[in-house]
Design a protein around this motif. Structure first.
Motif, PDB file in Angstrom:
ATOM      1  N   GLY A  39       4.960   0.909   6.999  1.00  0.00           N
ATOM      2  CA  GLY A  39       5.215   0.760   5.574  1.00  0.00           C
ATOM      3  C   GLY A  39       3.990   0.892   4.705  1.00  0.00           C
ATOM      4  O   GLY A  39       2.876   0.527   5.101  1.00  0.00           O
ATOM      5  N   THR A  40       4.213   1.419   3.521  1.00  0.00           N
ATOM      6  CA  THR A  40       3.186   1.523   2.495  1.00  0.00           C
ATOM      7  C   THR A  40       3.611   0.726   1.274  1.00  0.00           C
ATOM      8  O   THR A  40       4.763   0.822   0.838  1.00  0.00           O
ATOM      9  CB  THR A  40       2.970   2.998   2.089  1.00  0.00           C
ATOM     10  OG1 THR A  40       2.321   3.680   3.160  1.00  0.00           O
ATOM     11  CG2 THR A  40       2.118   3.123   0.841  1.00  0.00           C
ATOM     12  N   SER A  41       2.683  -0.070   0.740  1.00  0.00           N
ATOM     13  CA  SER A  41       2.910  -0.806  -0.508  1.00  0.00           C
ATOM     14  C   SER A  41       4.160  -1.687  -0.377  1.00  0.00           C
ATOM     15  O   SER A  41       4.311  -2.394   0.602  1.00  0.00           O
ATOM     16  CB  SER A  41       2.999   0.188  -1.669  1.00  0.00           C
ATOM     17  OG  SER A  41       2.843  -0.451  -2.906  1.00  0.00           O
ATOM     18  N   MET A  42       5.081  -1.641  -1.346  1.00  0.00           N
ATOM     19  CA  MET A  42       6.257  -2.501  -1.238  1.00  0.00           C
ATOM     20  C   MET A  42       7.170  -2.069  -0.096  1.00  0.00           C
ATOM     21  O   MET A  42       7.989  -2.859   0.377  1.00  0.00           O
ATOM     22  CB  MET A  42       7.018  -2.527  -2.562  1.00  0.00           C
ATOM     23  CG  MET A  42       6.308  -3.322  -3.651  1.00  0.00           C
ATOM     24  SD  MET A  42       5.886  -5.021  -3.167  1.00  0.00           S
ATOM     25  CE  MET A  42       7.512  -5.766  -3.034  1.00  0.00           C
ATOM     26  N   GLY A  43       7.022  -0.838   0.371  1.00  0.00           N
ATOM     27  CA  GLY A  43       7.725  -0.444   1.589  1.00  0.00           C
ATOM     28  C   GLY A  43       7.247  -1.247   2.778  1.00  0.00           C
ATOM     29  O   GLY A  43       8.024  -1.559   3.692  1.00  0.00           O
ATOM     30  N   ALA A 142      -2.631  -8.421   4.399  1.00  0.00           N
ATOM     31  CA  ALA A 142      -2.450  -6.982   4.628  1.00  0.00           C
ATOM     32  C   ALA A 142      -1.383  -6.413   3.702  1.00  0.00           C
ATOM     33  O   ALA A 142      -1.530  -5.302   3.169  1.00  0.00           O
ATOM     34  CB  ALA A 142      -2.074  -6.735   6.090  1.00  0.00           C
ATOM     35  N   LEU A 143      -0.305  -7.169   3.484  1.00  0.00           N
ATOM     36  CA  LEU A 143       0.763  -6.695   2.603  1.00  0.00           C
ATOM     37  C   LEU A 143       0.291  -6.625   1.155  1.00  0.00           C
ATOM     38  O   LEU A 143       0.646  -5.679   0.430  1.00  0.00           O
ATOM     39  CB  LEU A 143       1.986  -7.607   2.724  1.00  0.00           C
ATOM     40  CG  LEU A 143       2.675  -7.603   4.092  1.00  0.00           C
ATOM     41  CD1 LEU A 143       3.789  -8.642   4.130  1.00  0.00           C
ATOM     42  CD2 LEU A 143       3.221  -6.220   4.436  1.00  0.00           C
ATOM     43  N   TYR A 144      -0.500  -7.613   0.727  1.00  0.00           N
ATOM     44  CA  TYR A 144      -1.036  -7.533  -0.634  1.00  0.00           C
ATOM     45  C   TYR A 144      -1.979  -6.340  -0.757  1.00  0.00           C
ATOM     46  O   TYR A 144      -1.928  -5.594  -1.743  1.00  0.00           O
ATOM     47  CB  TYR A 144      -1.762  -8.821  -1.032  1.00  0.00           C
ATOM     48  CG  TYR A 144      -2.430  -8.648  -2.386  1.00  0.00           C
ATOM     49  CD1 TYR A 144      -1.685  -8.718  -3.564  1.00  0.00           C
ATOM     50  CD2 TYR A 144      -3.788  -8.338  -2.480  1.00  0.00           C
ATOM     51  CE1 TYR A 144      -2.279  -8.491  -4.797  1.00  0.00           C
ATOM     52  CE2 TYR A 144      -4.389  -8.108  -3.707  1.00  0.00           C
ATOM     53  CZ  TYR A 144      -3.633  -8.194  -4.859  1.00  0.00           C
ATOM     54  OH  TYR A 144      -4.211  -7.947  -6.090  1.00  0.00           O
ATOM     55  N   ALA A 145      -2.830  -6.140   0.237  1.00  0.00           N
ATOM     56  CA  ALA A 145      -3.761  -5.006   0.200  1.00  0.00           C
ATOM     57  C   ALA A 145      -3.000  -3.698   0.061  1.00  0.00           C
ATOM     58  O   ALA A 145      -3.365  -2.816  -0.734  1.00  0.00           O
ATOM     59  CB  ALA A 145      -4.616  -4.990   1.466  1.00  0.00           C
ATOM     60  N   SER A 146      -1.929  -3.556   0.824  1.00  0.00           N
ATOM     61  CA  SER A 146      -1.145  -2.326   0.788  1.00  0.00           C
ATOM     62  C   SER A 146      -0.472  -2.104  -0.556  1.00  0.00           C
ATOM     63  O   SER A 146      -0.150  -0.975  -0.910  1.00  0.00           O
ATOM     64  CB  SER A 146      -0.073  -2.370   1.896  1.00  0.00           C
ATOM     65  OG  SER A 146       0.583  -1.123   2.011  1.00  0.00           O
ATOM     66  N   SER A 147      -0.279  -3.195  -1.322  1.00  0.00           N
ATOM     67  CA  SER A 147       0.428  -3.134  -2.607  1.00  0.00           C
ATOM     68  C   SER A 147      -0.493  -3.194  -3.819  1.00  0.00           C
ATOM     69  O   SER A 147      -0.013  -3.162  -4.962  1.00  0.00           O
ATOM     70  CB  SER A 147       1.428  -4.299  -2.695  1.00  0.00           C
ATOM     71  OG  SER A 147       2.286  -4.322  -1.580  1.00  0.00           O
ATOM     72  N   GLY A 166      -1.962   1.392  -0.164  1.00  0.00           N
ATOM     73  CA  GLY A 166      -1.886   2.468   0.816  1.00  0.00           C
ATOM     74  C   GLY A 166      -1.343   3.762   0.249  1.00  0.00           C
ATOM     75  O   GLY A 166      -1.572   4.841   0.801  1.00  0.00           O
ATOM     76  N   GLY A 167      -0.617   3.669  -0.880  1.00  0.00           N
ATOM     77  CA  GLY A 167      -0.067   4.861  -1.494  1.00  0.00           C
ATOM     78  C   GLY A 167      -1.113   5.799  -2.048  1.00  0.00           C
ATOM     79  O   GLY A 167      -0.811   6.975  -2.320  1.00  0.00           O
TER      80      GLY A 167
END
Length: 286
Positions: A39-43, A142-147, A166-167
């Motif tokens: 997953g990327t960002s909210m994905g 990690a999820l916050y970083a990706s978002s 990540g997007g």
């Protein structure tokens, strides 16, 4: 044909990414159950909910209980940010708190299915993976970083390094999914589209609107190029829910996004298998 390793790539897209829940619901009803989420960002957040073992109804209750203030509160000094005196337009805290409410698991080790999360090193521009096949880190970090979309949110600091959304490098992480030795890749894309915004749309804030349009173009091109670069014999089932390109922070339409994800996945599976689509709307949960 039965597939043993089904890797599901879930794109970014802000609030629109909850459409992935409808996509997964439809896939599972057709016997296509992901065994690994990328997953990327909210994905990535949606992937973490699913990898953590939350069922469809539990996920739906969480996302439909959100308000705009849960993800988008102006940061102190936001209006000065464009002059170089602020870190971001929006506060970091609400998004972090929302991620923690949506995803009960606090570590990758607690998840029931493998999850790989994308982020970008803010200094080197390197695409970095957390979780399965990547680095370890606290799951919520990690999820916050990706978002952490630049301009809107401050970068995440993990292990002394700054990471952003990540997007920026992989809005649709199909190439990361391909590295996981899958038998089938399923990709759900709710990110920016190349089509021009509808004519007559009300005007938006000048500099932010210009920034958003540039990001839309760059991410849309990036996604199409990632799909075009795919090589080899691993089949791809691509789902493109028709969600509003400008609804990044509009969490109040979660049900509509989920239903569109379900419809889009039902159509995509029917086309992929060469048969008729039998269902048009998912259950709304209990």
């Amino acid at each position: 044909m039965k597939y043993a390793r089904i890797v599901c790539a879930l794109s970014g897209g802000g609030a629109k990414a909850v459409a992935h829940l409808g996509v997964i619901k439809a896939l599972e009803e057709h016997g296509i159950a992901p065994t690994h989420y990328v997953g990327t960002s909210m994905g990535a957040v949606v992937g973490a909910m699913l990898a953590g073992g939350l069922d469809y109804d539990a996920c739906l209750r969480r996302v439909t209980g959100l308000s705009r203030r849960d993800v988008a509160q102006l940061a102190p000094g936001a209006l000065l940010g464009l002059l170089g005196r602020g870190r971001s337009v929006l506060r970091e805290g609400p998004l972090r708190e929302t991620i923690a409410r949506l995803v009960p698991a606090a570590s990758f080790a607690e998840l029931k299915a493998p999850l790989t999360v994308t982020a970008v090193d803010a200094e080197t521009s390197e695409l970095v993976l957390f979780g399965m096949g990547g680095r370890d880190a606290p799951l919520h970090d990690a999820l916050y970083a990706s978002s952490a979309l630049p301009v809107y949110y401050p970068a995440a600091v993990i292990g002394g390094r700054a990471y952003v959304d990540g997007g920026v490098r992989a809005v649709l992480p199909v190439e990361v999914a391909d590295r996981q030795q899958p038998d089938l890749v399923v990709a759900s894309y709710t990110g920016p589209q190349l089509a021009a915004p509808p004519r007559g749309r009300p005007g938006r804030y000048g500099l932010l609107a210009a920034h958003d349009n540039q990001v839309r173009i760059l991410m849309a091109v990036q996604a199409e190029e990632a799909l075009a670069r795919r090589e080899g014999g691993v089949p791809l089932l691509l789902v493109r829910p028709a969600v509003d390109a400008h609804a990044t922070f509009d969490v109040t339409h979660a049900i509509q996004y989920v239903e569109e994800g379900y419809r889009a996945a039902t159509r995509a599976v029917a086309e992929w298998r060469g048969g008729p689509a039998l269902h048009s709307a998912p259950p709304r949960g209990n």
